[in-house]
Scaffold this motif. Structure first.
Motif, PDB file in Angstrom:
ATOM      1  N   ALA A  31      -2.138   2.673  -4.583  1.00  0.00           N
ATOM      2  CA  ALA A  31      -2.045   4.121  -3.888  1.00  0.00           C
ATOM      3  C   ALA A  31      -3.507   4.832  -3.825  1.00  0.00           C
ATOM      4  N   ASN A  32      -3.975   4.839  -2.450  1.00  0.00           N
ATOM      5  CA  ASN A  32      -5.175   5.244  -2.347  1.00  0.00           C
ATOM      6  C   ASN A  32      -5.139   6.469  -1.494  1.00  0.00           C
ATOM      7  N   ASN A  33      -4.121   6.940  -1.242  1.00  0.00           N
ATOM      8  CA  ASN A  33      -3.693   8.109  -0.250  1.00  0.00           C
ATOM      9  C   ASN A  33      -4.409   7.875   1.008  1.00  0.00           C
ATOM     10  N   ARG A  34      -4.553   6.703   1.624  1.00  0.00           N
ATOM     11  CA  ARG A  34      -5.277   6.355   2.849  1.00  0.00           C
ATOM     12  C   ARG A  34      -4.392   5.285   3.734  1.00  0.00           C
ATOM     13  N   LEU A  35      -4.620   5.117   4.927  1.00  0.00           N
ATOM     14  CA  LEU A  35      -4.252   4.015   5.489  1.00  0.00           C
ATOM     15  C   LEU A  35      -5.356   3.199   5.514  1.00  0.00           C
ATOM     16  N   GLY A  36      -5.696   2.454   4.235  1.00  0.00           N
ATOM     17  CA  GLY A  36      -6.977   2.173   3.714  1.00  0.00           C
ATOM     18  C   GLY A  36      -7.785   1.168   4.375  1.00  0.00           C
ATOM     19  N   MET A  37      -7.065   0.143   4.963  1.00  0.00           N
ATOM     20  CA  MET A  37      -7.764  -0.749   5.883  1.00  0.00           C
ATOM     21  C   MET A  37      -8.406  -0.027   7.171  1.00  0.00           C
TER      22      MET A  37
ATOM     23  N   GLY B 150       0.859  -1.418  -0.074  1.00  0.00           N
ATOM     24  CA  GLY B 150       0.026   0.039  -0.023  1.00  0.00           C
ATOM     25  C   GLY B 150       0.928   1.328   0.077  1.00  0.00           C
ATOM     26  N   ASP B 151       0.280   2.320  -0.145  1.00  0.00           N
ATOM     27  CA  ASP B 151       1.121   3.589  -0.100  1.00  0.00           C
ATOM     28  C   ASP B 151       1.515   3.811   1.259  1.00  0.00           C
ATOM     29  N   GLY B 152       0.479   3.476   2.138  1.00  0.00           N
ATOM     30  CA  GLY B 152       1.290   3.642   3.792  1.00  0.00           C
ATOM     31  C   GLY B 152       2.402   2.776   4.014  1.00  0.00           C
ATOM     32  N   SER B 153       2.009   1.494   3.514  1.00  0.00           N
ATOM     33  CA  SER B 153       3.200   0.587   4.063  1.00  0.00           C
ATOM     34  C   SER B 153       4.627   0.766   3.240  1.00  0.00           C
TER      35      SER B 153
HETATM   36 MG   LIG Z   1      -3.037   3.039   1.216  1.00  0.00          MG
END
Ligand SMILES: [Mg+2]
Ligand SMILES: Cc1ncc(C[n+]2csc(CCOP(=O)(O)OP(=O)(O)O)c2C)c(N)n1
Lengths: 536, 163
Positions: free
Chosen positions: A459-465, A432-435
């Motif tokens: 890349a969702n610009n979020r800590l998606g989960m 992910g973009d966070g990890s």
């Molecule tokens: Mg993300």
């Protein structure tokens, strides 16, 4: 010879070809000796990643791999990696430098009680006090890490000890009266298990990470085919039989698929193989206890009865036990039951997404189709992980992820280790973009050591989960999950000289995957994903 | 229910911290723990008393067995338990109370190990329940200090826990 040279000799005796580490003053004697050996050292950019890389290397070779750090902060930086390996029973030998033995306990510069701090996360640990014990300790450490229920073993070596002259004699055998890992299964239990399976109308096999540790993938498939039993896997068990196999009903659990969860809920018998019935895999063990007969095969007696009450426990090595069962079990048929489950396993339909983003499930599914059969696929943690688990259909090869600990930042360093363990095999890391931002320093490691990884960032610009969790369980109070301020990943990869591209609409997917797959060197694809994309 | 568990361990540095760390980590409630070396100086024996159900004891035994330094674990069946605990107590004993205290000592089987103009120090070794009774008897005189070792135990009969 110097104890430091003896340490290196021990590694050579154990057949170690590659080690991962980060030096500092307290481990310099060892590094000095290491540089004169044929062992390849991979300098990572953070000690945690030395641990994850050793983890990936070990999971591919199924033998203990080695990581190294200096005392104090170097050693404490390793803790997350040690814990990650411990939770997934990955064999590692962790070597740390320690301050001089006459200084221990005085809070001197860069002193940390690492054997104490890592105690809950290691199978065993040693603080070396007598240099002449080094050959024995190394021999034991490799033996402990790689036998029984595998796991990390820590050896902490004070810097003065590394400089002592010792006689080097690598022990041929081990004398540890208190450690006796079990191997073959009890014959009576095996017989009871085979009989129970033969009587069942709706049996299911649940395969966990232990199947890989025992090198029992073929045996699982053999049992499934011979006795005509559907197979579900835990997250750690993914790829033990191909995802495309008609008997594979997919991953169970909170993030699993319908066909797999229904198999577990409706079965009248379950054969757990190297699976510890973790809370994410089986939410209600009591339901299972009431409705199905439970056979549990595990090398660790402590796992039996820990999370679920078992009818027929068999302690031992899964490969040997499955072979014992295969010898006596007749050919069986459960067509009706299998068809019932197969009906739920219909081909996924991928919803179209608006321009600017892609459907990540479609992307990983297409990527899986295009990658060679023997691909090693490493998933990070978060939504990206679950998309990969459920839609990257493994046709062979190996799926890796941090299952027990769910450690963000695992995928790229793990992929580094996996690639070095199997240089001819294509390795892709999906994060992910966070990890990614927890491990992006390792792009330098990839460049420095010419490690041609394929990297996908969702890349969702979020800590998606966590974002999704907050939307569902915290009345939509989404907080601290926005990744604004992230760098332009394409420019970043460019700065390292890594080829890369961005995918932000569905018609770009095929071309990007083609270039990713055929790239000779490392290649990075950033996939734009909607922040509201669902995990399941 | 109380369970008494005997553990033979390698006499290595760090063993005790591994064992005690395991208790807190896995949420086991330990009443007492006693350690000492055995007739074989390379082996120590830990006796521990824990409170919990059968699941807890089974898990405790299995988790202990996983420790590389643990040689043998055995829960001693309640009906075959020989257990002792040592207690030392310094009791207020002005001259006029001395003979009363001495009588208690005699009846309970306690020994006088020290005496001053104002105190008596008694030593008693017995089962945990008996010590509770002893404590109740001396309490009225004023206990200045008291210390107990934790239970040690063997199993009745000729059978022994082997290495
Ligand atoms: Mg993300
Ligand atoms: C080291 C670590 N810190 C925190 C978490 C908690 N956590 C689980 S998933 C997640 C979000 C991951 O975000 P990202 O990597 O962008 O993946 P996404 O879910 O967006 O695909 C977080 C913060 C974790 N698993 N590991």
């Amino acid at each position: 010879m110097k104890a430091a040279q003896a340490m290196v000799k021990c590694l050579e005796q154990e057949g170690i070809k590659v080690v991962f580490g980060y030096p500092g003053a307290a481990i310099c004697p060892f590094y000095d000796a290491l540089s004169e050996s044929g062992i390849r050292h991979i300098l990572v950019r953070h000690e945690q990643n030395a641990g994850h890389a050793a983890n990936g290397y070990a999971r591919i070779t199924n033998r203990p791999a080695v990581c190294i750090a200096t005392s104090g902060p170097g050693a404490t930086n390793l803790i997350t990696a040690i814990a990650t390996a411990y939770m997934d029973s990955v064999p590692m030998v962790v070597i740390t430098g320690q301050v001089s033995s006459d200084q221990i306990g005085r809070d001197v510069f860069q002193e940390a009680d690492i054997t104490g701090a890592a105690e809950p996360f290691v199978k065993h640990s040693y603080l070396v006090k007598d240099a002449s014990a080094i050959p024995r300790i190394f021999k034991e450490a490799f033996y402990l890490a790689g036998t029984g229920r595998k796991g990390p073993v820590l050896i902490d070596v004070p810097v003065d000890i590394q400089n002592v002259d010792i006689d080097f004699n690598y022990p041929k055998s081990i004398e540890m009266r208190a450690y006796k890992p079990s191997s073959k299964g009890n014959n009576l239990q095996v017989k009871r298990a085979a009989e129970a399976v033969a009587l069942a109308k709706k049996p299911v096999i649940c395969a966990g990470g232990g199947v890989f540790s025992a090198d029992a993938c073929n045996e699982v498939l053999e049992l499934a085919t011979k006795a005509d039993i559907p197979v579900v896997t835990t997250m750690m068990g993914i790829s033990c039989i191909p995802g495309s196999h008609p008997l594979n009903m997919g991953m169970i659990g909170m993030h699993g698929v319908k066909s797999a969860n229904l198999a577990v809920n409706k079965c009248d018998l379950i054969v757990l193989i190297g699976a510890r019935v973790g809370d994410r895999a089986v939410r209600s063990p009591s339901f299972l206890e009431e409705n199905a007969k439970i056979i549990h095969i595990d090398i660790d007696p402590a796992e039996i009865g820990k999370n679920v009450k078992v009818d027929i426990p068999i302690v031992g090595d899964a490969k040997l036990i499955l072979n014992q069962i295969l010898e006596i079990i007749p050919k069986l048929e459960h067509r009706e039951w299998i068809n019932e489950l197969l009906a739920l396993k219909n081909a996924p339909a991928f919803e179209k997404r608006a321009d600017g983003v892609v459907n990540p499930k479609l992307f990983v599914s297409k990527l899986a189709e295009r990658m060679p059969d023997d691909t090693i696929c490493v998933a990070d943690v978060g939504q990206n992980q679950i998309w990969t688990c459920n839609f990257f259909c493994m046709r062979g090869g190996r799926f890796l992820t941090s299952g027990g600990m769910g450690t963000m930042g695992y995928s790229i360093p793990c992929a580094v280790g996996a690639k070095l363990a199997s240089p001819e095999t294509p390795v892709v890391a999906i994060c992910g973009d966070g990890s990614f931002q927890m491990q992006m320093m390792e792009l330098a490691t990839i460049c420095q050591h010419d490690i041609p990884l394929k990297i996908v960032i969702m890349a969702n610009n979020r800590l998606g989960m966590v974002h999704e969790l907050q939307k569902n369980l915290y009345k939509g109070n989404t907080t601290a999950v926005f990744l604004d301020g992230s760098p332009d990943f394409i420019k970043l990869a460019g700065a390292y000289g890594i080829e890369c591209e961005r995918v932000s609409s569905e018609d770009e997917i095929d071309g990007a995957i083609e270039r990713l797959v055929s790239a000779k060197g490392p290649y990075l694809v950033e996939c734009r994903v909607s922040p509201d994309e669902k995990t399941l | 229910m109380k369970h008494t568990i005997s553990i033979l361990v390698e006499n290595h540095a760090g063993v005790l911290s591994r064992i005690s760390g395991l208790f807190s980590r896995r949420g086991f409630n330990i009443d007492s723990l006693a350690v000492g070396v055995t007739d074989d100086p390379s082996v120590s024996r830990v006796t521990l008393v824990a409170d919990g159900d059968d699941y807890m004891v089974e898990q405790l035994e299995k988790q202990l067995n996983k420790l590389v330094d643990v040689i043998k674990v055995r829960t001693i069946p309640q009906e075959e338990l020989i257990s002792r605990e040592l207690l030392l107590a310094k009791i207020n004993a002005p001259a006029e109370k001395r003979s009363e205290i001495m009588t208690i000592a005699e009846i309970t089987g306690a020994k006088v190990v020290d005496i001053t103009t104002s105190t008596i120090t008694l030593e008693i070794s017995d089962r945990t329940e008996k010590l509770a009774n002893f404590e109740a008897l001396i309490k009225p005189y004023g206990i200045k200090e008291m210390v107990r070792t934790g239970t040690i135990a063997l199993q009745r009969g000729a059978d022994a826990i082997k290495k």
